[in-house]
Enzyme design. Structure first.
Site, PDB file in Angstrom:
ATOM      1  N   LYS A  74       0.847  -1.197   0.000  1.00  0.00           N
ATOM      2  CA  LYS A  74       0.000   0.000   0.000  1.00  0.00           C
ATOM      3  C   LYS A  74       0.881   1.245   0.000  1.00  0.00           C
ATOM      4  O   LYS A  74       1.864   1.324   0.749  1.00  0.00           O
ATOM      5  CB  LYS A  74      -0.930  -0.003   1.217  1.00  0.00           C
ATOM      6  CG  LYS A  74      -1.935   1.153   1.209  1.00  0.00           C
ATOM      7  CD  LYS A  74      -2.947   1.032   2.350  1.00  0.00           C
ATOM      8  CE  LYS A  74      -3.940   2.184   2.331  1.00  0.00           C
ATOM      9  NZ  LYS A  74      -4.950   2.089   3.416  1.00  0.00           N
ATOM     10  N   SER A 149      -9.938   2.332   2.459  1.00  0.00           N
ATOM     11  CA  SER A 149      -9.016   3.037   1.586  1.00  0.00           C
ATOM     12  C   SER A 149      -8.004   2.127   0.898  1.00  0.00           C
ATOM     13  O   SER A 149      -7.319   2.541  -0.028  1.00  0.00           O
ATOM     14  CB  SER A 149      -8.263   4.094   2.397  1.00  0.00           C
ATOM     15  OG  SER A 149      -7.445   3.472   3.393  1.00  0.00           O
ATOM     16  N   SER A 173     -10.533   0.069   6.770  1.00  0.00           N
ATOM     17  CA  SER A 173      -9.893   0.149   5.447  1.00  0.00           C
ATOM     18  C   SER A 173      -9.153  -1.099   4.993  1.00  0.00           C
ATOM     19  O   SER A 173      -8.663  -1.148   3.867  1.00  0.00           O
ATOM     20  CB  SER A 173      -8.943   1.351   5.399  1.00  0.00           C
ATOM     21  OG  SER A 173      -9.681   2.542   5.387  1.00  0.00           O
TER      22      SER A 173
END
EC number: 6.3.5.7
Length: 480
Positions: A74, A149, A173
């Site tokens: 990420k 997210s 998330s």
């Protein structure tokens, strides 16, 4: 090969079915051909170099189970010499001079980083539509959101672009995109994984975790990611168990709590049916089901959307266009530099949350908003403590619906309401997990597990036992 788990790929290396370099090139080709928009940066040269090192390790007999496994990182974790943008224009040109502790730990076991995944800007969002680099598509239906997210991470795993991915979870998330993309994701207890070098959104809520195909894979990756770090003041000095040890333990006699508040109005009927079918599967394995109550759950959304914006308004104040990051051109003076750099560098949702946070922390409103929110946060935490005196694990939905259409939710409050079932675990600092549990409208549905503090081993055991009895985690999107 893209459907294989960590365990299966490691066996493939051992059997000489393919090399790390061959596997890495295979994944890089898939990324190149994909239009999911799951990656912000693809590190092809670095990945192939790491794969060669991994092949050498395997040849010399010095490999571990993760050596040579390709993963997606990420883009919120700092990676030395590689762009780290947090999905924002503000950090579009930022190349980190150091590695986050998580990045460092993953490097030490000779994993292969394929690239940095797309995400909602500074992890603020539930749909991955708030990225400076464009929306990510759901591999099950390209017209749907992947969740956020950590949407790029979830899409990369579900879409066969990486074997596993890292994610972060501030209000759901990891769990929400894992649910909407039909993969496994775990957010451990707050303080279990170091936040050093993980770009902060809300420091008292943020926690990293793995996003994988199976619970067994999640246990393997969590073994590496977890652990005390003196560079992170919120990291807890507690021994990390081997999370794979108890995967095969029986769950007979397990007491499952179903919060009645999780099954009230707003929950899609098909989603509810899938969740109850999963619970019945556990009953067939010898688990006991009890109804419980979390009376303050209704306040989780207002509490979160005071606490998190307050913390983000403070954390993002460091991005001012002076030291690093986006800097506006042709400014008149220092004040104009701050004003224009931040207004041009940040997206709409980030600016909205900064404004909410700054307002709630301002003189005259601190007691009315922030202090009151923290008091109610304690009440939510107390609810969980009482419930865990009676049960072993909480089960319920991750999201009230399946993935919705890209661009269909314009109202921020409607978007926030989608987090109703996930926020409370972050507010209380508890571990939470999402595992594939069925389909509704041909889209994945995730079952949420919430455990008591430091019960990650138990959650992984419960999830693994479910995956031995079901095949939802083996389903793959036709598009991929």
């Amino acid at each position: 090969m893209h459907t294989k788990t960590i365990v299966e790929l490691a066996q493939g290396f051992k059997d000489k079915d393919f090399s790390c370099v061959e596997l890495t090139q295979y994944y890089l080709n898939r990324i190149d051909q994909s239009d999911l928009n799951a990656f912000i940066t693809v590190t092809d040269e670095l990945a192939l170099a790491q794969a060669q090192v991994a092949d050498d390790k395997i040849a010399s007999g010095n490999a571990n189970i993760l050596t040579g496994i390709p993963y997606a990182h990420k883009d919120i974790f700092c990676t030395k010499g590689v762009k780290t943008s947090a999905g924002s224009r503000m950090l579009d040109t930022f190349v980190s001079p150091y590695d986050a502790t998580v990045s460092q730990k993953l490097n030490q076991v000779n994993l292969v980083m394929l690239g940095k995944t797309n995400m909602d800007e500074f992890a603020m969002g539930s749909s991955n539509e708030n990225s400076f680099y464009g929306a990510v598509k759901n591999p099950w239906n390209y017209l749907k959101i992947p969740g956020g997210s950590s949407g790029g991470s979830a899409a990369s795993v579900a879409g066969g672009l990486s074997c596993f991915a890292t994610g972060t979870d501030t209000g759901g998330s990891i769990r929400q995109p894992a649910s909407l993309c039909g993969i496994t994701g775990i957010k451990p207890t707050y303080g279990r994984i170091s936040r050093y070098g993980m770009i902060a959104y809300a420091s008292s809520l943020d926690q990293a975790g793995p996003m994988t195909k199976t619970a067994q894979d999640a246990a393997i990756v969590l073994n590496v990611m977890a652990g005390f770090d003196e560079k992170d003041s919120t990291s807890v000095e507690q021994k990390v168990p081997d999370y794979t040890t108890h995967l095969n333990d029986s769950i007979k006699g397990l007491i499952i709590g179903l919060p009645k508040e999780f099954f009230s109005s707003g929950l899609d009927d098909e989603v509810a049916n899938n969740i109850m079918a999963a619970v019945k599967e556990f009953e067939a394995m010898g688990a006991i089901v009890k109804e419980v109550s979390l009376p303050n759950l209704a306040y989780a959304i207002p509490v979160y959307y005071i606490v998190a914006p307050c913390e983000c308004s403070s954390n993002l104040s460091r991005l001012d266009g002076v030291r690093y990051g986006y800097r506006a051109k042709n400014v008149k003076n220092l004040e104009d530099l701050y004003l224009r750099s931040r207004s041009e560098g940040f997206g709409e949702e980030v600016k909205r949350r900064i404004m909410i946070g700054a307002y709630a922390l301002s003189a005259g409103y601190y007691d009315a908003y922030y202090l009151k929110a923290q008091k109610v946060r304690h009440l939510i935490s107390d609810d969980f403590k009482k419930v865990f005196e009676q049960i072993d694990v909480i089960m319920g939905p991750v999201s009230p619906t399946t993935a919705f259409d890209l661009g269909s939710v314009k109202d921020p409050v409607s978007m926030y309401l989608a987090d109703i079932y996930t926020l409370s675990a972050n507010l209380a600092g508890l571990p939470g997990m999402s595992i594939p549990a069925g389909f509704a409208q041909n889209l994945p549905v995730g079952l949420q597990l919430i455990g008591n503090f430091w019960s990650e081993s138990r959650l992984l055991n419960i999830a693994h036992q479910f995956q031995l009895q079901t095949d939802w985690h083996l389903k793959t999107p036709q598009e991929c």
